[in-house]
Design a protein around this motif. Sequence first.
Motif, short mmCIF file in Angstrom:
data_model
loop_
_atom_site.label_atom_id
_atom_site.label_comp_id
_atom_site.label_asym_id
_atom_site.label_seq_id
_atom_site.Cartn_x
_atom_site.Cartn_y
_atom_site.Cartn_z
N VAL A 14 0.95 -0.92 0.00
CA VAL A 14 0.00 0.00 0.00
C VAL A 14 0.90 0.87 0.00
N ALA A 15 1.70 1.74 0.21
CA ALA A 15 2.38 2.97 0.12
C ALA A 15 2.60 3.09 -1.17
N PHE A 145 -11.26 -2.19 9.90
CA PHE A 145 -10.63 -2.21 11.22
C PHE A 145 -10.54 -3.65 11.72
N VAL A 146 -9.32 -4.11 12.03
CA VAL A 146 -9.12 -5.46 12.55
C VAL A 146 -9.23 -5.46 14.07
N ARG A 163 -6.76 -3.24 7.65
CA ARG A 163 -6.44 -3.97 6.42
C ARG A 163 -7.11 -3.27 5.25
N VAL A 164 -6.32 -3.05 4.19
CA VAL A 164 -6.85 -2.43 2.98
C VAL A 164 -6.36 -3.23 1.78
N GLY A 184 -2.59 -4.66 2.30
CA GLY A 184 -1.73 -4.11 3.33
C GLY A 184 -2.36 -4.22 4.70
N ASP A 185 -1.60 -4.77 5.65
CA ASP A 185 -1.97 -4.73 7.06
C ASP A 185 -1.19 -3.58 7.69
N ASN A 186 -1.92 -2.55 8.10
CA ASN A 186 -1.31 -1.31 8.55
C ASN A 186 -1.54 -1.13 10.05
N TYR A 187 -0.47 -0.81 10.76
CA TYR A 187 -0.53 -0.63 12.21
C TYR A 187 -0.19 0.82 12.52
#
Length: 239
Positions: A14-15, A145-146, A163-164, A184-187
């Motif tokens: 994702v970026a 939202f996870v 997650r997107v 992408g799993d984004n934190y």
Amino acid sequence: MASTRTRRTLVAAVAGGVFALGVIAPGPAVAPPLPRAVQAVDSSSPQEPRPPQLPADFQGTGRYIVRDLGVDVPFTWQGKDGNSQMTAGGQEHPIWFTNLIYENTLYTLTYKWPNIPLYPPRACSKIPGFFNRQIFNDKLKTARFVGPEILQGEKDRHVDHWRVGVVGGSSVAGEVFRFPIALGDNYVDQRDPSQWWQVLQVGFQNLFDPELDEWFTMTTFEHRPGVVTLPDRCPPPTS
């Protein structure tokens, strides 16, 4: 991110949504450990938090990790006036690439990747189409939202896990073959969703990696202007 002309970027995607065209299986390597264990935490918050957003100005440092290749290299991610640039590794490392969102244009340039000959001149890929920070953030608004989690490390970080994904093909089930382009799993920080701490990327942008799991994890992330430089070999946005 298999052609070197199409290597990673949407954080993300994702970026920034980068695509590859083939699979190359490198030889075995010793994998480094995960940078942090991810521990889920129970939360009964009545309101879903805000999704991740990429700020206009920021600078962060961390590590880029491809565990199955035994790769753990320095990573920087910087933004200035809406432009942004990721850089993993360097000339002395087994991985070296940079991705940019620059003047409404998406770029990716891979200098080095393990076990893959990148013959000179190593061209900079200018991804077709109009792309900028606003488009990236609009896509992040569709993230799911996870849950709240704790990234455990030298300093435990309380994050929200989102997650997107980007999918190709028709959205009508059964109408035409669909395929994942990027996931992408984004934190991000629970108090500030524009402060990024970790991303796991899978999808077409990872086809150089046999296990399709590339991480970057941030050690620092500050909201002050960074440095974004378009490499000389990249064509200008207006060309």
